[in-house]
Every structure is written in C-alpha cells, then in structure tokens.
Design an enzyme around this catalytic site. Structure first.
Site, short mmCIF file in Angstrom:
data_model
loop_
_atom_site.label_atom_id
_atom_site.label_comp_id
_atom_site.label_asym_id
_atom_site.label_seq_id
_atom_site.Cartn_x
_atom_site.Cartn_y
_atom_site.Cartn_z
N CYS A 1 0.81 -1.22 0.00
CA CYS A 1 0.00 0.00 0.00
C CYS A 1 0.84 1.27 0.00
CB CYS A 1 -0.94 0.01 1.20
SG CYS A 1 -2.26 -1.20 1.06
N1 COA Z 1 -19.71 -8.83 9.11
C1 COA Z 1 -20.16 -8.90 10.37
N2 COA Z 1 -19.38 -9.08 11.45
C2 COA Z 1 -18.06 -9.23 11.21
C3 COA Z 1 -17.51 -9.21 9.92
C4 COA Z 1 -18.39 -9.00 8.84
N3 COA Z 1 -17.96 -8.93 7.58
N4 COA Z 1 -16.17 -9.38 10.01
C5 COA Z 1 -15.88 -9.51 11.31
N5 COA Z 1 -17.02 -9.45 12.04
C6 COA Z 1 -17.17 -9.59 13.50
C7 COA Z 1 -16.09 -10.46 14.08
O1 COA Z 1 -16.46 -11.80 13.98
C8 COA Z 1 -16.03 -9.97 15.51
O2 COA Z 1 -17.07 -10.56 16.23
P1 COA Z 1 -16.82 -11.03 17.76
O3 COA Z 1 -16.50 -9.75 18.49
O4 COA Z 1 -18.12 -11.64 18.10
O5 COA Z 1 -15.66 -11.97 17.71
C9 COA Z 1 -16.35 -8.49 15.38
O6 COA Z 1 -17.02 -8.31 14.13
C10 COA Z 1 -15.12 -7.60 15.40
O7 COA Z 1 -14.17 -8.11 14.44
P2 COA Z 1 -12.78 -7.50 14.23
O8 COA Z 1 -12.09 -8.23 13.10
O9 COA Z 1 -12.07 -7.39 15.51
O10 COA Z 1 -13.22 -6.05 13.69
P3 COA Z 1 -12.49 -4.67 13.74
O11 COA Z 1 -13.34 -3.73 14.47
O12 COA Z 1 -11.05 -4.78 14.10
O13 COA Z 1 -12.54 -4.22 12.20
C11 COA Z 1 -11.06 -4.12 10.32
C12 COA Z 1 -11.93 -5.00 11.22
C13 COA Z 1 -10.31 -5.00 9.35
C14 COA Z 1 -11.98 -3.18 9.54
C15 COA Z 1 -10.09 -3.30 11.17
O14 COA Z 1 -9.40 -4.09 12.10
C16 COA Z 1 -9.09 -2.55 10.33
O15 COA Z 1 -9.43 -1.77 9.47
N6 COA Z 1 -7.82 -2.70 10.59
C17 COA Z 1 -6.80 -2.04 9.84
C18 COA Z 1 -6.36 -2.95 8.78
C19 COA Z 1 -6.04 -2.32 7.47
O16 COA Z 1 -6.32 -1.19 7.21
N7 COA Z 1 -5.46 -3.11 6.59
C20 COA Z 1 -5.18 -2.76 5.28
C21 COA Z 1 -3.72 -2.75 5.05
S1 COA Z 1 -3.16 -1.20 4.55
#
Ligand code: COA
Length: 372
Positions: free
Chosen positions: A155
């Site tokens: 990225c």
């Molecule tokens: N729909 C519904 N629920 C979902 C889901 C989806 N598509 N994906 C995950 N969940 C659920 C999970 O199962 C989890 O449930 P639980 O609490 O019961 O276990 C909950 O939502 C939280 O999941 P989590 O993965 O911890 O979410 P998050 O708040 O961290 O958000 C990202 C996920 C990926 C959006 C976030 O971590 C992020 O943006 N991180 C930065 C990564 C990034 O930018 N990467 C790109 C590289 S440059």
C-alpha cells in the site's frame, strides 16, 4: 535539479459493488458452503460460515462501495473472484492498460508530450506477472524513450515511487518521470473471507514527477519525502512462483491477502503518527500550517486517529478527506486518489501531506506546497 509534482491522473473502473450487493453474494456463498458441509458441521469437524453484515462493514471501515474491473465474478456465489480473461502476449496487459488511462490524464493535465518523458515506474501491490515489467509495457505503448521498472511496496508503493522518481530527477538521471499505480486488488482479495471481503477496490492513478525547469507553472513543490519499513507478519500474501495458488483460493487462503486487522490498526497508527510528527520537525513545518492530509485510504477510523494525533484535534472532511466510502481501500492508489480529487482548491503557498502505509510494514510521507 529540483523535483516537483506536475500533475496527477485517475482512472476509475465502470462497475461498482455496493456493500448490500457484496453482503448478499457473500451470504449466499456462505449458505451454499454450509449446505455442502452440513455433515462435517454437524459432526463438529468444521465451523459453519457466519453471515456478513453491511452495518458492520460501514462502521468498522467507513466503506460503502467499491469499483471493480469485473463485477460478474465477484458477486457470483459460485465463483467469488473476478473473471479477467488472460490475454495473449500480443495484447496489452490489463494492468498496463489501466495504468495508461490514468497516465494519459496526468500527461494531458501537465501538457506533457510522452516523448519528453524519460522514465516510467509502475509502483503497485500486485503485479500480474514477473516480467517483462508492466512499466516497460506502458513505456512502449506511450512511445517513451528511456527506462522503466516495476516496484512493489504494497500500500505504500506510491509514496516510495514518488521519492524514487524525485531522486532520479535530483540526480540528473531523468527530467520527467511517470509513476503509475494500477491496482486490481480484486484479484488478490479473498472474497470468501468474512473478515476482509469488503476491504478492497480496483483503480489506477498516475503522478508525473518532473524537474522544475520543465514543469507547468501550476505544479506542487516537494518539500520533503521520508520512507520507513519495519517487518511485520500482520499483513501477508504468500502467492509466488515457489508457492502458487489454486485459483479458487479455497484451502489456500494465505496465497491471497490475509491480515490481523486489529494488530495492524494498533501498530500502524502510532508508527505513522510518529513518522509524520518527526518529519514535520525535520522540515520545520507546524501542524497548523498543513491545510490538508491526503492519507492512505484503508480504514476511516485509522485515518481519524492519525489525523487527530498530527493536527491535535478531530480533522474535518476538508482537512482529511476520505474517498474510502466510494472507492474502498485501493492499496497504493488511495492517498493519490484523495490528492487528485481534493486539491484543486489549494492556493499558492498552502501545504499538505500525502501519506501512505501498509504491508511490510511500510510507510511514506510526501510534504507538498502549491506553487505560485
Ligand atoms: N460482518 C459482520 N461481522 C463481522 C464481519 C463482517 N464482515 N467481520 C468480522 N465481524 C465480527 C467479528 O467476527 C467480531 O465478532 P466477535 O467480536 O463476536 O468476535 C467483530 O465483528 C469484530 O471483528 P474485528 O475483526 O475485531 O473487527 P475490527 O473492528 O477490528 O474491524 C477491520 C476490522 C479489518 C476493519 C479493522 O481491524 C481494520 O481496518 N484494521 C486495519 C487494517 C487495514 O487497514 N489493513 C489494510 C492494510 S493497509
């Protein structure tokens, strides 16, 4: 020799996939998968797939929609991947083709004849082949006499590309460098992974970096660039010649994009904020002198935190514009789309920051000032 940014270009694919469409196809795929694995699920051998949700996606990422080069395959529950037919060696590759679309806009905006460009850098997350370089294909198609190569810093590729181009100009190796970021992220996204199926979108951007002596009057000074990398396993893609993927991705998720999203969030925000602050100090620029931050577009909450740390207050849309809602994460192109779409209102002397970050980890800053 003094490098400046002469112009940028953007090409947006014609097809959109909204969160609603994405979730509908994901849930249909999950239902099919659960039906096919009913016995194993009942026996406790595998876990049933859970539905995705539009509310989660928008709240967790700020993404509402994304553009893709092929919609039919990614929303088909029987496929869950883009259908991009392989082309013959006589036809231009799709990555070069979309790069040229963005490049032509940048060249036109700068009033630059491609014959006067000296080098092409194709800086992107996922090249479609090893060689010949996509950059050389772009060079050939545009009729550029010079040198070209591909580079991949995930990225962060665009800011690494801008610094590389600027260094060529400084060293006198080139006066005009075309840096392109064709990103067909839909090809390396695992559309069956609930945690990340919503993250990416396709696009192409271009940045023309030139010596001030030939640049148009309406250019951007480059006040300073800085690059940083620090190894992390938290964002990976193991696809390669020594470890190829089954095209379905099924059973080999590590050959597509995988991440520990929470860890990325927690580790990258402080790394990038500290880097921006230290660069502000080195360049003797006050945070309040920055009219705008064009940040990498991975996650709206991440950008909110980084901009708050840098500016000392919650950034307005004007101070830190987002294109995530419309484009999703377009890897290296994200900060360039934000810059391209949200910079026409700058007055001479106003300063801003293009900043990218991602896998590696990697991060890059490019401080710019609108020229008089
Ligand atoms: N729909 C519904 N629920 C979902 C889901 C989806 N598509 N994906 C995950 N969940 C659920 C999970 O199962 C989890 O449930 P639980 O609490 O019961 O276990 C909950 O939502 C939280 O999941 P989590 O993965 O911890 O979410 P998050 O708040 O961290 O958000 C990202 C996920 C990926 C959006 C976030 O971590 C992020 O943006 N991180 C930065 C990564 C990034 O930018 N990467 C790109 C590289 S440059």
């Amino acid at each position: 020799m003094t490098p400046v940014i002469s112009a940028t270009g953007l090409w947006t694919p014609p097809h959109t996939v909204t969160n609603e469409e994405l979730v509908e196809s994901f849930n249909a795929w999950a239902d099919r998968w659960n039906a096919e694995h009913e016995a194993d699920i009942a026996a406790g051998k595998v876990e049933a797939k859970t539905h995705s949700s539009t509310e989660f996606i928008e709240k967790a990422s700020g993404i509402k929609s994304r553009y893709v080069v092929d919609k039919s395959g990614v929303v088909d529950p029987a496929l869950m991947r883009p259908v991009i037919p392989e082309r013959t060696n006589e036809d231009i590759s799709i990555l070069a083709e979309i790069a040229i679309k963005a490049a032509n806009q940048a060249l036109e905006r700068a009033g630059r004849d491609p014959k006067d460009v000296d080098a092409v850098i194709c800086a992107a997350s996922n090249m479609q082949r090893a060689y010949p370089a996509m950059a050389i294909e772009v060079q050939e198609a545009l009729g550029i006499d010079g040198f070209s190569f591909d580079m991949n810093v995930a990225c962060s590729s665009a800011t690494f590309g801008i610094q590389t181009a600027a260094d060529f100009v400084r060293a006198g190796h080139a006066k005009s460098v075309l840096m392109v970021n064709p990103e067909i992220t839909s090809g390396h996204l695992n559309w069956t992974d609930r945690d990340s199926h919503f993250i990416f979108g396709d696009v192409a951007t271009a940045v023309l970096v030139e010596d001030i002596s030939i640049a148009p009057k309406d250019h951007w000074k480059i006040l300073g660039t800085h690059l940083k990398t620090k190894f992390s396993n938290n964002i990976r893609n193991n696809f390669g010649f020594l470890n190829r993927a089954d095209p379905s991705g099924e059973g080999q998720p590590d050959k597509l994009f995988v991440q520990e999203g929470r860890k990325v969030f927690k580790e990258v925000v402080p790394m990038v904020s500290a880097m921006i602050q230290s660069e502000l100090g080195r360049l003797d620029i006050r945070a309040e002198d920055l009219r705008r931050l064009w940040l990498h577009q991975a996650n709206a909450n991440m950008n909110r935190l980084i901009s708050s740390k840098v500016l000392g207050h919650e950034a307005s849309d004007d101070e830190s514009p987002t294109v995530l809602d419309e484009y999703a994460n377009t890897s290296s192109a994200g900060s360039i789309i934000a810059f391209h779409k949200h910079s026409d209102d700058f007055k001479p002397g106003e300063k801003g920051l293009i900043c990218s970050f991602g896998a590696g980890y990697s991060a890059g800053t490019v401080f710019v000032e609108k020229a008089a």
